[in-house]
Write a protein that holds these residues in place. Structure first.
Motif, short mmCIF file in Angstrom:
data_model
loop_
_atom_site.label_atom_id
_atom_site.label_comp_id
_atom_site.label_asym_id
_atom_site.label_seq_id
_atom_site.Cartn_x
_atom_site.Cartn_y
_atom_site.Cartn_z
N ASN A 92 0.66 -1.19 0.08
CA ASN A 92 0.14 -0.10 0.07
C ASN A 92 0.94 1.14 0.12
O ASN A 92 1.71 1.30 1.11
CB ASN A 92 -0.86 -0.17 1.19
CG ASN A 92 -1.99 1.13 1.31
OD1 ASN A 92 -1.63 2.12 0.79
ND2 ASN A 92 -3.06 1.05 1.90
N THR A 120 0.57 -5.60 1.30
CA THR A 120 1.29 -5.37 2.63
C THR A 120 1.32 -3.94 2.98
O THR A 120 1.02 -3.01 2.25
CB THR A 120 2.85 -5.82 2.56
OG1 THR A 120 3.69 -5.18 1.85
CG2 THR A 120 3.11 -7.47 2.15
N HIS A 121 0.96 -3.64 4.12
CA HIS A 121 0.77 -2.32 4.62
C HIS A 121 1.42 -2.06 5.91
O HIS A 121 1.74 -2.66 6.76
CB HIS A 121 -0.70 -2.14 4.33
CG HIS A 121 -1.45 -3.00 5.62
ND1 HIS A 121 -1.76 -2.87 6.99
CD2 HIS A 121 -1.69 -4.40 5.51
CE1 HIS A 121 -2.33 -3.62 7.52
NE2 HIS A 121 -2.23 -4.88 6.70
N SER A 124 -3.32 0.42 6.74
CA SER A 124 -4.52 0.82 6.04
C SER A 124 -4.84 -0.28 5.06
O SER A 124 -5.65 -0.13 4.26
CB SER A 124 -4.37 2.14 5.24
OG SER A 124 -2.84 2.64 5.36
N GLN A 125 -4.34 -1.51 5.38
CA GLN A 125 -4.77 -2.76 4.53
C GLN A 125 -4.89 -2.35 3.07
O GLN A 125 -3.83 -1.80 2.63
CB GLN A 125 -6.10 -3.15 5.25
CG GLN A 125 -6.01 -3.43 6.69
CD GLN A 125 -6.70 -4.39 6.99
OE1 GLN A 125 -7.64 -5.09 6.38
NE2 GLN A 125 -6.64 -5.07 8.37
N PHE A 126 -5.92 -2.68 2.52
CA PHE A 126 -5.97 -2.42 0.99
C PHE A 126 -6.24 -1.00 0.58
O PHE A 126 -6.03 -0.60 -0.43
CB PHE A 126 -7.25 -3.68 0.17
CG PHE A 126 -6.61 -4.86 0.11
CD1 PHE A 126 -5.86 -5.19 -1.09
CD2 PHE A 126 -7.01 -5.71 0.77
CE1 PHE A 126 -5.36 -6.19 -1.43
CE2 PHE A 126 -6.52 -7.10 0.48
CZ PHE A 126 -5.79 -7.12 -0.43
N PRO A 147 -4.57 -9.30 3.01
CA PRO A 147 -3.77 -8.15 3.64
C PRO A 147 -2.85 -8.70 4.91
O PRO A 147 -3.17 -9.61 5.50
CB PRO A 147 -4.68 -7.27 4.24
CG PRO A 147 -6.04 -8.04 4.46
CD PRO A 147 -5.92 -9.22 3.78
N ARG A 149 0.08 -7.24 7.13
CA ARG A 149 0.98 -6.19 7.83
C ARG A 149 2.51 -6.49 7.67
O ARG A 149 2.96 -7.35 7.53
CB ARG A 149 0.95 -6.25 9.55
CG ARG A 149 1.39 -5.31 10.11
CD ARG A 149 0.37 -4.45 10.92
NE ARG A 149 1.19 -3.11 11.32
CZ ARG A 149 0.48 -1.95 11.67
NH1 ARG A 149 -0.84 -2.24 11.73
NH2 ARG A 149 0.98 -0.79 12.30
N SER A 156 3.78 -14.95 8.01
CA SER A 156 2.60 -14.90 7.41
C SER A 156 2.27 -16.25 6.72
O SER A 156 1.20 -16.30 6.17
CB SER A 156 2.67 -13.97 6.27
OG SER A 156 3.59 -13.96 5.28
#
Ligand SMILES: Cc1cc2nc3c(=O)[nH]c(=O)nc-3n(C[C@H](O)[C@H](O)[C@H](O)COP(=O)(O)O)c2cc1C
Length: 170
Positions: A92, A120-121, A124-126, A147, A149, A156
């Motif tokens: 993101n 990946t963020h 704010s996710q997507f 999503p 982090r 993950s």
């Protein structure tokens, strides 16, 4: 049949509020794990002009590109165009996908294919990237996304496994 295509950036990044150097980008870490699970070599979307290692310089350049809607030139993305399942990953940036990913979606016709997005963020996710994805690929079927982090990319595996299982991709 499945292609894993991603954009990622190595270098200095803000991770958990601190500027740190990472030599494999977070999205690449997730892409590699997906690739290992599916036995597919992930394919990178590479801007012709690489982003700086410096976090603040990258922020400045990418923000300007975002504001101007710049079509960031990319190297040819060498995937099999007959693959009809596309796992597409990006970080993101500025609440959406990096402009280089938009270039990819503009240059390559993914019409009729299923797209499985992951992001990946840092919170704010997507963001609004899924809306942008829909707009850029009106003839594709956008599947449920994953999503992750950025700072959890190394851990993950189980969310990737669940996601792939739920999507019948494993
Ligand atoms: C230029 C830039 C803009 C970013 N904008 C956002 C954002 O709007 N929202 C967010 O949650 N994270 C944002 N981030 C954090 C990244 O999404 C996160 O660190 C991601 O995991 C980086 O992936 P990469 O290492 O594969 O490039 C931004 C990072 C950069 C470098």
């Amino acid at each position: 049949m499945v292609a894993v295509i991603y954009f990622s950036r190595r270098g200095k990044n803000k991770q958990d509020g601190r500027c740190q150097y990472i030599n494999v980008g977070n999205t690449e870490v997730v892409a590699q794990k997906i690739g290992l699970t599916l036995n597919v070599k992930p394919i990178e979307i590479k801007p012709l002009q690489a982003y700086p290692v410096d976090y603040f310089e990258t922020k400045a350049r990418s923000h300007e590109e975002y504001l101007n809607g710049t079509q960031v030139p990319i190297a040819p993305v060498d995937f099999d165009i007959t693959d009809n399942l596309i796992i597409l990953g990006f970080p993101n940036w500025w609440g959406t996908m990096p402009q280089a990913v938009k270039t990819f979606l503009t240059k390559y016709d993914l019409g009729g294919k299923k797209i499985y997005p992951f992001v990946t963020h840092e919170g704010s996710q997507f963001g609004k990237s899924l809306d942008d994805l829909k707009q850029l690929t009106p003839d594709s079927l956008i599947m449920k996304g994953l999503p992750v982090r950025g700072t959890r990319a190394y851990k993950s595996e189980s969310s990737i496994k669940n996601w792939l299982e739920n999507m019948n991709l494993n």
